[in-house]
Motif scaffolding. Sequence first.
Motif, short mmCIF file in Angstrom:
data_model
loop_
_atom_site.label_atom_id
_atom_site.label_comp_id
_atom_site.label_asym_id
_atom_site.label_seq_id
_atom_site.Cartn_x
_atom_site.Cartn_y
_atom_site.Cartn_z
N THR A 1 0.97 -1.19 -0.12
CA THR A 1 0.15 0.11 0.30
C THR A 1 0.95 1.20 0.03
N ILE A 2 0.51 2.15 -0.78
CA ILE A 2 1.46 3.22 -1.18
C ILE A 2 0.54 4.50 -0.68
N THR A 3 1.12 5.31 0.32
CA THR A 3 0.54 6.73 0.79
C THR A 3 1.42 7.77 0.76
N LEU A 4 0.74 9.03 0.40
CA LEU A 4 1.57 10.16 0.56
C LEU A 4 0.86 11.00 1.63
N ALA A 5 1.87 11.83 2.23
CA ALA A 5 1.31 12.36 3.46
C ALA A 5 0.55 13.60 3.05
N ASP A 6 0.79 14.05 1.99
CA ASP A 6 0.38 15.25 1.39
C ASP A 6 -0.06 14.85 -0.05
N THR A 7 -1.26 15.01 -0.56
CA THR A 7 -1.65 14.48 -2.00
C THR A 7 -1.80 15.76 -2.73
N GLY B 1 7.21 24.80 -3.85
CA GLY B 1 8.15 24.68 -2.61
C GLY B 1 7.84 23.56 -1.94
N GLU B 2 6.94 22.71 -2.20
CA GLU B 2 6.27 21.68 -1.13
C GLU B 2 7.00 20.28 -1.63
N THR B 3 7.44 19.46 -0.59
CA THR B 3 7.72 18.23 -0.60
C THR B 3 6.69 17.42 0.56
N THR B 4 6.92 16.01 0.25
CA THR B 4 5.84 15.11 1.12
C THR B 4 6.64 13.93 1.25
N VAL B 5 6.17 13.02 2.17
CA VAL B 5 6.80 11.85 2.41
C VAL B 5 6.07 10.71 1.96
N VAL B 6 6.30 9.71 1.20
CA VAL B 6 5.77 8.42 0.71
C VAL B 6 6.04 7.28 1.61
N THR B 7 5.06 6.61 1.81
CA THR B 7 5.24 5.49 2.67
C THR B 7 4.85 4.25 1.87
N PHE B 8 5.73 3.07 1.94
CA PHE B 8 5.46 2.12 1.14
C PHE B 8 5.22 0.84 2.28
N ALA B 9 4.13 0.36 2.47
CA ALA B 9 3.74 -0.39 3.49
C ALA B 9 3.40 -1.95 2.90
N PHE B 10 4.27 -2.92 3.14
CA PHE B 10 3.91 -4.14 2.50
C PHE B 10 3.30 -5.11 3.57
N MET C 1 10.48 13.63 -8.15
CA MET C 1 11.53 12.69 -7.90
C MET C 1 11.52 12.17 -6.57
N LEU C 2 12.11 10.97 -6.31
CA LEU C 2 11.84 10.24 -4.96
C LEU C 2 13.39 10.28 -4.21
N GLY C 3 13.50 10.53 -2.93
CA GLY C 3 14.76 10.56 -2.30
C GLY C 3 14.97 9.31 -1.91
N PRO C 4 16.22 9.16 -1.23
CA PRO C 4 16.35 7.97 -0.67
C PRO C 4 15.49 7.02 0.25
N LEU C 5 15.32 5.76 0.22
CA LEU C 5 14.54 5.15 1.04
C LEU C 5 14.94 4.71 2.51
N THR C 6 14.17 4.87 3.29
CA THR C 6 14.38 4.69 4.88
C THR C 6 13.77 3.42 5.31
N PRO D 1 11.38 10.92 0.68
CA PRO D 1 10.69 12.14 0.37
C PRO D 1 10.52 12.17 -1.04
N PHE D 2 9.39 12.76 -1.44
CA PHE D 2 9.05 13.05 -2.78
C PHE D 2 8.94 14.62 -3.01
N THR D 3 9.69 15.07 -4.15
CA THR D 3 9.54 16.38 -4.72
C THR D 3 9.02 16.52 -6.06
N PRO D 4 7.87 17.26 -5.99
CA PRO D 4 7.39 17.44 -7.33
C PRO D 4 8.15 18.33 -8.41
N THR D 5 7.86 17.93 -9.65
CA THR D 5 8.64 18.62 -10.89
C THR D 5 8.06 20.07 -10.91
#
Length: 220
Positions: free
Chosen positions: A138-144, A149-158, A178-183, A194-198
């Motif tokens: 399940t993939i969710t974004l903290a801000d849709t 200037g905004e970014t958001t956190v994407v969560t990948f829950a298996f 673009m997606l930043g490093p996975l934690t 982290p996800f940064t929109p174009t």
Amino acid sequence: MTDVAGNTGQAGATYFDNVPYDIDLVRPTATITLADSALTVGETTTVTFAFSEPVTGFTRDDVVLANGTLGDPTTHDNGRTWTATLTPTANVYAGANTIRVNLTGVTDIAGNTGTATASSANYTVDTRPANTAGPTATITLADTSLTVGETTVVTFAFSETVTDFTRDDIVLTDANGMLGPLTANADGKTWTAPFTPTANVEDASNTISVNLAGVRNTAG
């Protein structure tokens, strides 16, 4: 020294009676190992119960286990090492399982009973049929609704613990960003990035996908 009849002992003579005896106050302990710790459809494995010394009274009733059944333990070295066959439960996924022995049910040859319990390391059971789907996500974004200037956190829950999940498994073709490093979370099921929109884009239909063929559960 004089006895009750008045006889004195022989001068200079010393006699000792040596009576050998043993002291054993050590309680038996046990180590439990599985020949295979990742059980899948159609598999069984051998469980070895290695006691610190020969014991009696050890039966299947002294064993507690999850998601499986155990055959009767047998010994081939007079009670020190015992083996039994573990058959996992069908149609089950369980990532955390242990086998425990109630040591109060066993006794060594000196009559000392064990105390507390002994436990195996973790083993996994995945006996779902071959046509059962593997892990899902399940993939969710903290801000849709992202603006300048905004970014958001994407969560990948298996749905279960997975391995081999990397950024290469993430599809951003329709993401406009673009997606930043996975934690990775410690549970092995959840990742964030982290996800940064174009810049200079307006698009109301954007998605982030995961290629699930690139990940596998702990049973493979």
